[in-house]
Design a protein around this motif. Structure first.
Motif, PDB file in Angstrom:
ATOM      1  N   ILE A   8     -88.675 142.876  -7.648  1.00 12.35           N
ATOM      2  CA  ILE A   8     -89.583 143.185  -8.663  1.00 12.35           C
ATOM      3  C   ILE A   8     -89.567 144.284  -8.663  1.00 12.35           C
ATOM      4  CG2 ILE A   8     -92.277 142.734  -9.070  1.00 12.35           C
ATOM      5  CD1 ILE A   8     -91.115 140.133  -8.771  1.00 12.35           C
ATOM      6  N   CYS A  11     -87.557 146.991  -9.449  1.00 14.74           N
ATOM      7  CA  CYS A  11     -87.146 147.127 -11.341  1.00 14.74           C
ATOM      8  C   CYS A  11     -88.663 147.649 -11.680  1.00 14.74           C
ATOM      9  CB  CYS A  11     -87.915 145.633 -11.572  1.00 14.74           C
ATOM     10  SG  CYS A  11     -86.290 144.753 -11.445  1.00 14.74           S
ATOM     11  N   VAL A  12     -90.115 147.337 -11.082  1.00 17.06           N
ATOM     12  CA  VAL A  12     -90.656 148.377 -12.186  1.00 17.06           C
ATOM     13  C   VAL A  12     -90.748 149.509 -11.232  1.00 17.06           C
ATOM     14  CG1 VAL A  12     -93.802 148.277 -11.521  1.00 17.06           C
ATOM     15  CG2 VAL A  12     -92.620 146.467 -11.412  1.00 17.06           C
ATOM     16  N   CYS A  13     -90.343 149.782 -10.799  1.00 15.08           N
ATOM     17  CA  CYS A  13     -90.343 151.928  -9.790  1.00 15.08           C
ATOM     18  C   CYS A  13     -89.122 152.006 -11.202  1.00 15.08           C
ATOM     19  CB  CYS A  13     -89.888 151.662  -8.823  1.00 15.08           C
ATOM     20  SG  CYS A  13     -91.479 151.269  -7.057  1.00 15.08           S
TER      21      CYS A  13
END
Length: 250
Positions: A8, A11-13
């Protein structure tokens, strides 16, 4: 921190990095999004090496990476290379190469007759990427990072310096060529790091998350179909978010 949490965060980065890529030119205040984005790739490489250690079916794991590498090539080309599909390979190909190099190294190290050749695959694939004969996103860096995480599992200091080497691997190579030129009586000057190369230091922050990893998979759904959907969702996130950003922000 579980593997699910690392996925997660990665993915966010990555999403923030690509938003910054699309918008930082028009809105310079968004440039820090690209710094945060440096965290993503080391996390993905770590997860690939970790997946190699724990998967029950390595050929299927490699084939899955290959499938999504092929599916991601057009979105990647549209986003970063003006639609030139064959200009450069996307990061899934880099992760696939990292997996295959680690796999080959591991197999060669198991046998008395081949253990001295264990690092030949890594050197070969690194060389192909370094000289541009094989061009993929983060290619050479990905090979170095994979070997660091494979060889130095759980060793913070060695991971730190190994990651530094993966960021600035061109400098030891430039130094070697420079010394050769000096021995031949030719002048040679190693170039100073660029602003972008200095920003790569933010990738070291990934080590904080890596060393908080607890070895657990994370709270995936118990239903096999739902669990598979979540797992595939992480793979699909890459090509889908590239397409969405391309059509909305480019």
């Amino acid at each position: 921190m579980s593997a699910l949490a690392l996925r997660i965060i990665a993915c966010v980065c990555m999403l923030l990095d690509h938003i910054g890529y699309c918008l930082a030119g028009r809105y310079p205040s968004l440039e820090p999004l690209r710094w945060i984005g440096r965290i993503a790739f080391p996390l993905y490489v770590f997860l690939i090496v970790n997946g190699f250690r724990h998967t029950s079916n390595r050929p299927r794991y490699a084939l899955r990476l290959l499938l999504f590498a092929v599916l991601s090539q057009v979105p990647f080309a549209l986003m970063f290379h003006h639609g030139d599909i064959f200009g450069k390979l996307n990061v899934f190909f880099s992760l696939l190469m990292a997996l295959l190099v680690v796999w080959a190294t591991d197999e060669l190290r198991k046998h008395r007759l081949t253990k001295y050749l264990a690092f030949v695959p890594a050197v070969l694939v690194f060389t192909l990427n370094y000289f541009g004969w094989l061009s993929s996103d983060y290619g050479a860096k990905g090979i170095l990072l994979a070997m660091v995480f494979y060889l130095f599992e759980g060793k913070f200091i060695l991971n730190f310096f190994g990651m530094l080497l993966s960021i600035y691997y061109t400098y030891p190579i430039s130094l070697a060529f420079g010394l050769l030129n000096l021995l031949r009586g030719r002048a040679y000057q190693i170039p100073a790091p660029t602003a972008w190369q200095l920003k790569q230091l933010f990738s070291l922050l990934s080590l904080v998350f890596i060393f908080l990893y607890n070895g657990e998979r994370g709270a995936l759904p118990k239903n096999p179909a739902a669990r598979k959907a979540v797992q595939l969702g992480f793979y699909l996130f890459y090509p889908v978010h590239l397409l969405v950003l391309f059509f909305l922000l480019k």
